[in-house]
Write an enzyme that holds these catalytic residues in place. Structure first.
Site, short mmCIF file in Angstrom:
data_model
loop_
_atom_site.label_atom_id
_atom_site.label_comp_id
_atom_site.label_asym_id
_atom_site.label_seq_id
_atom_site.Cartn_x
_atom_site.Cartn_y
_atom_site.Cartn_z
N ASP A 69 12.71 -59.47 17.30
CA ASP A 69 11.45 -59.76 16.63
C ASP A 69 11.57 -60.98 15.73
O ASP A 69 10.79 -61.17 14.81
CB ASP A 69 11.01 -58.55 15.80
CG ASP A 69 12.01 -58.20 14.71
OD1 ASP A 69 13.24 -58.37 14.95
OD2 ASP A 69 11.60 -57.80 13.61
N ASP B 268 10.29 -62.60 10.86
CA ASP B 268 10.48 -61.43 11.71
C ASP B 268 9.41 -60.39 11.38
O ASP B 268 8.70 -60.49 10.38
CB ASP B 268 11.90 -60.87 11.64
CG ASP B 268 12.23 -60.22 10.31
OD1 ASP B 268 11.32 -60.05 9.47
OD2 ASP B 268 13.40 -59.88 10.11
#
Length: 447
Positions: free
Chosen positions: A365, A322
């Site tokens: 993300d 991420d």
């Protein structure tokens, strides 16, 4: 999700195929119906032609018997022939016959008896051998010993008509010839008076010299006209019968144009339908922002890699990633910039892994990478270090210089273990959490 070029190409191929199939189907349908209508019109013309021919034969046969009867009388009374008796017989036969202009008897080749004499004075006493326009048919009748129908032709006494000549032989020797001159127009009108139909047009001509003596000569040039023949004494007539409704039938161009219209409509429908289906199918398996495989497609591919690894005793790696401090990027620069960051991260990840590996976005993300055919932890760590190095330089987005870094969690599947995929995901998530605990912009291997 943006439609990719290959989606458009595939949709165009589907549309083209659908349009071609539609054109073939509609053209075949229209052409089949057109040919069926033409065949029906042609068969109707043939049926009508048979009726006309039958009526013509019936009317003609009724006239030919006159010569046969007169021939029999002459043969029987050949030694008692008198001008008065022959004229009386000719007068009686003429009175009972229909459409006969005159009856004549030639002794040897010289025309001797005629009835009625009035109006026919010019032909009395002529010798057929010196009449080129008629001699060939007279000669044919004598040589064949059978009746011959001549004409229509121009008559010596004026006007036109058909002449039926019947030779007389007595004791095997030629004696003379009987001529029945038929009024062509009256004869034809009588033959067709009960069978003329407005939906048909027809013409008749002699077969030997193609002389059209009834109807429009152009009918013989019509490709849809029905052509038939009828036998007359020592000759043939040709008929052209046209069903007028053939002109009201749609020609082949109509079918082509209408088929093209329908095929274009079908092609357009197929194009938009296929494009939407590709869009929906990819939307179900691909991330709408980045175009990467989504969680659903990731699971399908991971199941395949997992099964392959177990079957062939291979190892593969699973990486959970991420973006560090992504919430701060959204808060400071806005969601448009945040979306652009995610897209660039996706492109950079995809550009730096092998084609056999899979990078996917599973939300926000968060990314997951499946790395196939690994031999050790070190080989997977090498991939992680490569990815971390890609993000050393800041990104330039909408005029902003933004530092973007990743945290990566690593785990390795070994075929000797009984770890399920669900547990493997959990291991990668734990390793990712450990990487964040270590300060981010790094990796952590699950232990």
């Amino acid at each position: 999700m943006l439609r990719k070029p290959n989606q458009t190409f595939k949709s165009m191929c589907v549309a083209l195929l659908a349009a071609l199939l539609a054109f073939a189907f509609w053209y075949f349908l229209f052409e089949y119906q057109r040919q069926k209508d033409e065949s029906e019109a042609y068969l109707e013309a043939a049926s009508y032609g048979n009726v006309l021919r039958s009526e013509m034969d019936r009317e003609l046969n009724s006239l030919l018997f006159i010569s046969n009867g007169l021939s029999s009388f002459i043969k029987v009374y050949r030694n008692q022939l008198e001008t008065r008796k022959i004229q009386a017989i000719l007068a009686d036969l003429w009175a009972q016959a229909r459409h006969v202009r005159n009856l004549a008897v030639a002794v040897d080749y010289k025309l001797t008896y005629v009835y009625p004499e009035t109006g026919n004075e010019k032909i009395i006493g002529i010798d057929y051998r010196y009449v080129p326009s008629q001699w060939s048919k007279v000669q044919l009748a004598i040589e064949s010993g059978q009746g011959v129908l001549d004409g229509p032709l121009d008559l010596i006494q004026g006007g036109s008509g058909m002449i039926y000549r019947f030779p007389i032989f007595i004791d095997g020797s030629y004696w003379g010839i009987i001529s029945t001159v038929i009024d062509t127009h009256a004869f034809l009108d009588a033959a067709f008076e009960h069978n003329l139909r407005n939906e048909f047009a027809f013409a008749i001509r002699t077969a030997d010299d193609k002389h059209v003596f009834y109807g429009d000569p152009q009918l013989f040039r019509q490709k849809h006209a029905y052509i038939q023949e009828s036998l007359v004494p020592n000759g043939k007539w040709e008929w052209a019968i046209e069903n007028k409704k053939i002109h009201n039938l749609r020609d082949r161009r109509f079918g082509v144009i209408l088929s093209l219209v329908f095929s274009v409509v079908v092609g357009l429908f197929a194009y938009f339908f296929a494009k939407e289906r590709y869009y929906l199918s990819e939307g179900a398996l691909m991330d709408s922002l980045t175009g990467l495989p989504n969680r659903r497609l990731l699971e399908n591919r991971l199941n395949y890699v997992h099964s392959e690894a177990k079957r062939f005793s291979k190892m593969f790696g699973l990486m959970a990633l991420d973006v560090d401090h992504f919430k701060s990027i959204n808060d400071n620069y806005g969601h448009d910039v945040g979306d652009e960051v995610i897209k660039q991260v996706a492109n950079m990840l995809k550009s730096n892994i092998r084609d056999v590996d899979t990078v996917s976005r599973i939300g926000g993300d968060e990314f997951v990478i499946v790395v196939r055919d690994q031999h050790s932890q070190e080989s997977l760590v090498k991939v992680a270090n490569k990815l971390l190095s890609v993000f050393k330089k800041p990104m330039h987005i909408h005029g902003h210089e933004i530092a973007v870094h990743l945290s990566i969690g690593l785990t390795l599947f070994e075929p000797t273990s009984e770890v399920a995929l669900k547990q493997l995901f959990k291991q990668a998530d734990i390793a990712l959490y450990q990487a964040k605990q270590k300060g981010r912009n790094t990796y952590s291997f699950w232990q």
